[in-house]
Design a protein around this motif. Sequence first.
Motif, mmCIF file in Angstrom:
data_model
loop_
_atom_site.group_PDB
_atom_site.id
_atom_site.type_symbol
_atom_site.label_atom_id
_atom_site.label_comp_id
_atom_site.label_asym_id
_atom_site.label_seq_id
_atom_site.Cartn_x
_atom_site.Cartn_y
_atom_site.Cartn_z
ATOM 1 N N ASN A 2 0.825 -1.212 0.000
ATOM 2 C CA ASN A 2 0.000 0.000 0.000
ATOM 3 C C ASN A 2 0.858 1.261 0.000
ATOM 4 O O ASN A 2 0.552 2.215 -0.711
ATOM 5 N N LYS A 5 2.375 1.776 -3.521
ATOM 6 C CA LYS A 5 1.422 2.298 -4.511
ATOM 7 C C LYS A 5 1.015 3.728 -4.197
ATOM 8 O O LYS A 5 0.805 4.526 -5.108
ATOM 9 N N ALA A 6 0.911 4.069 -2.922
ATOM 10 C CA ALA A 6 0.591 5.450 -2.552
ATOM 11 C C ALA A 6 1.707 6.383 -2.975
ATOM 12 O O ALA A 6 1.465 7.441 -3.563
ATOM 13 N N ALA A 9 2.075 7.179 -6.697
ATOM 14 C CA ALA A 9 1.016 8.014 -7.263
ATOM 15 C C ALA A 9 1.334 9.505 -7.162
ATOM 16 O O ALA A 9 0.616 10.323 -7.720
ATOM 17 N N ASN A 50 -1.742 11.596 -8.662
ATOM 18 C CA ASN A 50 -3.021 10.919 -8.464
ATOM 19 C C ASN A 50 -3.308 10.879 -6.968
ATOM 20 O O ASN A 50 -3.057 9.886 -6.295
ATOM 21 N N THR A 53 -5.658 8.028 -5.494
ATOM 22 C CA THR A 53 -4.981 6.747 -5.266
ATOM 23 C C THR A 53 -4.087 6.838 -4.036
ATOM 24 O O THR A 53 -4.074 5.934 -3.196
ATOM 25 N N SER A 56 -6.294 6.763 -0.906
ATOM 26 C CA SER A 56 -6.869 5.435 -0.687
ATOM 27 C C SER A 56 -5.815 4.462 -0.179
ATOM 28 O O SER A 56 -6.030 3.741 0.803
ATOM 29 N N ARG A 57 -4.678 4.436 -0.847
ATOM 30 C CA ARG A 57 -3.601 3.532 -0.436
ATOM 31 C C ARG A 57 -2.997 3.967 0.895
ATOM 32 O O ARG A 57 -2.575 3.138 1.703
#
Length: 75
Positions: A2, A5-6, A9, A50, A53, A56-57
């Motif tokens: 997580n 990916k965060a 972004a 982003n 994203t 969320s992550r």
Amino acid sequence: NNWDKASKALNSAGVKTLWNLLAGYIAAGAFATPAGIILAALNSYGIAGNVATAASRGASYLVDLGQINNIHAKL
């Protein structure tokens, strides 16, 4: 996963801002902070990338840390 990916972004300045933001939630024990709160905070800084994203992550990352914290406390 997580956090990876965060951070992917956002640009490097955004990653630093996200990290500082999440560090504050971690210090407060706020492991269930909703993505919407994180998104609003990131938007208030004018972060490029982003942000949805990342928010969320980032929220999922906090949940992960909360679970780790709970497991650690049981040891």
